[in-house]
Enzyme design. Sequence first.
Site: not given
Ligand code: MRU
Length: 359
Positions: A52-53, A95, A210, A251, A261-262
């Site tokens: 993830r990320g 995703r 996370q 993202d 973002n998250k």
């Molecule tokens: O659902 P996730 O854990 O993939 O979400 C990740 C994030 O929101 C991160 O902040 C983003 O992908 C940046 S990673 C450098």
Amino acid sequence: MKSVFPYDSVELSPNGREVVILDQSQLPTQEKFLHLTTAEQVFYAITRLKVRGAPAIGIAAAFGLAMCVNRFKTRSLTALENEFLRVKRYLYISRPTAVNLMWSLDRMERCFYATKQGLDAAEEKHAIEVMRNALTAEARAIKAEDVKMCEAISEQGFSLLRPGCGILTHCNAGHLAVSKYGTALGPIYLAQQQGYSPRVYCDETRPLLQGARLTAYELTKAGIDVTLICDNMAASLMAQHKIDFVFVGCDRVAANGDVANKIGTSGVAVLAKHFKVPLYVFAPTSTIDLDCVSGSEIIIEERPAFEVTDMYFSKRMAPKGVRVYNPAFDITPASLITGIVTEKGIIKPREIKNLKKQK
Ligand code: MRU
């Protein structure tokens, strides 16, 4: 820049036939590596956040595509092309929010057709091998460029910091989320290496934790001063002047500077504005989507209810059958963002539209 980790979160095996990932869903209690050998396994690893990320997802998808092409048994370039397109389309929808996934798969497709077009008479006899080599090299280049991007973005972010400052971060935008080092956490590693002794506050990041499971894990491992807080504690810390900066990853960045973002990032941004704490979003250019006019066009992934009601609890924490809303991301409007840190420099959100489109 030095990495504190002896491994990367996503690799392609030397023979190109396995995607090797550190299973992030098992952290922090188990450091378990998975060797993925089918498109279905890669798809599952992405959807279940084993990898993830945003940048790590893009790299995993490119490696997955190369791995499938390397494993597909055929002598026909047309059959290989059909398989390539099948896997590409399949992984494309694993995703929806992080644009790095689509960006890296589209780049692999451009590589496929450029290689096909460039085959000369001598190469045609070995077309399958030439294609496999080209796609494997392209996938490895995507990762290598991400490493360079992380180094550059870390330097850019480091230029903002001063010794002993307090940084709040949300979710995980560190070593685990990318090829190496991180985006929003990269400057913090650099600051530690330069003797700045940064103090980091990390939101636990409900519901998938996370922050608690991954950011706290990697910063602790690196010996960085990190304090874990629940998501609803940030205002209290800001009121106590403990936070000098908010650093978050992202993202997808829209052309008007809005950022996905998250989930929870926009709430932190509202607080930061209220308490006059500068908020910087770390966005490699592979995360900037100039075709997306504003944040309202970004598809926000919705995830299953059990992640809110059951997962990570030893017993269910909500009544059976309760309606649950579980968006994985939110949109932070450009007006709440102090600056967007890219590998090329720190820019104002309104300047995003002037960037050149990233191929
Ligand atoms: O659902 P996730 O854990 O993939 O979400 C990740 C994030 O929101 C991160 O902040 C983003 O992908 C940046 S990673 C450098």
